[in-house]
Motif scaffolding. Sequence first.
Motif, short mmCIF file in Angstrom:
data_model
loop_
_atom_site.label_atom_id
_atom_site.label_comp_id
_atom_site.label_asym_id
_atom_site.label_seq_id
_atom_site.Cartn_x
_atom_site.Cartn_y
_atom_site.Cartn_z
N UNK A 1 46.66 -51.60 4.04
CA UNK A 1 45.79 -51.46 2.87
C UNK A 1 44.66 -52.49 2.82
N UNK A 2 44.53 -53.30 3.85
CA UNK A 2 43.42 -54.26 3.86
C UNK A 2 42.09 -53.52 3.82
N UNK A 3 42.07 -52.30 4.34
CA UNK A 3 40.85 -51.49 4.31
C UNK A 3 40.44 -51.15 2.89
N UNK A 4 41.41 -50.77 2.06
CA UNK A 4 41.10 -50.50 0.65
C UNK A 4 40.68 -51.77 -0.08
N UNK A 5 41.35 -52.87 0.21
CA UNK A 5 41.04 -54.13 -0.46
C UNK A 5 39.60 -54.55 -0.15
N UNK A 6 39.26 -54.61 1.12
CA UNK A 6 37.92 -55.05 1.51
C UNK A 6 36.85 -54.10 0.99
N UNK A 7 37.09 -52.80 1.14
CA UNK A 7 36.09 -51.81 0.74
C UNK A 7 35.87 -51.81 -0.78
N UNK A 8 36.96 -51.92 -1.54
CA UNK A 8 36.77 -51.90 -2.99
C UNK A 8 36.13 -53.19 -3.49
N UNK B 1 36.78 -40.70 -3.01
CA UNK B 1 36.17 -40.65 -1.68
C UNK B 1 37.16 -41.04 -0.59
N UNK B 2 38.04 -42.00 -0.88
CA UNK B 2 39.02 -42.45 0.11
C UNK B 2 40.10 -41.39 0.34
N UNK B 3 40.51 -40.70 -0.69
CA UNK B 3 41.57 -39.70 -0.57
C UNK B 3 41.04 -38.39 0.02
N UNK B 4 39.93 -37.87 -0.53
CA UNK B 4 39.44 -36.55 -0.12
C UNK B 4 38.55 -36.59 1.13
N UNK B 5 38.00 -37.74 1.44
CA UNK B 5 37.23 -37.96 2.67
C UNK B 5 36.22 -36.85 2.98
N UNK B 6 35.18 -36.71 2.14
CA UNK B 6 34.15 -35.72 2.48
C UNK B 6 33.43 -36.15 3.76
N UNK C 1 36.93 -46.42 5.25
CA UNK C 1 36.92 -46.96 3.89
C UNK C 1 35.58 -47.61 3.56
N UNK C 2 34.92 -48.18 4.56
CA UNK C 2 33.57 -48.69 4.36
C UNK C 2 32.64 -47.54 3.95
N UNK C 3 32.78 -46.39 4.60
CA UNK C 3 31.97 -45.22 4.23
C UNK C 3 32.30 -44.77 2.81
N UNK C 4 33.59 -44.76 2.45
CA UNK C 4 33.97 -44.40 1.08
C UNK C 4 33.36 -45.37 0.08
#
Length: 159
Positions: A84-91, A115-120, A140-143
């Motif tokens: 989850x470091x990706x969510x932490x850094x991105x948020x 955006x993170x869950x549905x990933x368009x 996650x950076x894109x989200x």
Amino acid sequence: MKPDQKFLFSHPAHFIAFGFGSGLVKKAPGTIGTLVAIPLYAALVWLTPPLVTGLVIALFFVVGVWASTIAGKTLGVADHGGIVIDEIAAFMLVLLFTPKTMVWWFAAFLLFRLFDIFKPWPISLADHKITDGFGVMFDDLLAAIFSIGCIVTARSMQF
């Protein structure tokens, strides 16, 4: 291998990748990781000037690539749900561009999670094509960028 506390403390990369332990929760670890970003970001903003805050967030991304690569290889799953470091850094990046009010932070949280869950597209493309720690962090950076775009647009429309 099922990650547990022994796994978490067996290597510093595991501890970081699993969001300092928050990735061990059984339900919705990505959401919990996103929530962990809030007090981390608040402390960072309180303790550092804006430029340093931005640099620390960038460092979170770099360290996140390293930690996610090691944890993913150890687990045999490049993008394990507990990473989850990706969510932490991105948020934290999203919050950098979000007005400091509860309403805006809640809206930012919802946008980022959607955006993170549905990933368009192109988030979904990055999620499928880019592997290892960089891929874990990049989608996650894109989200985050999509979320920031929505926030900046909403702010410019006087919401």
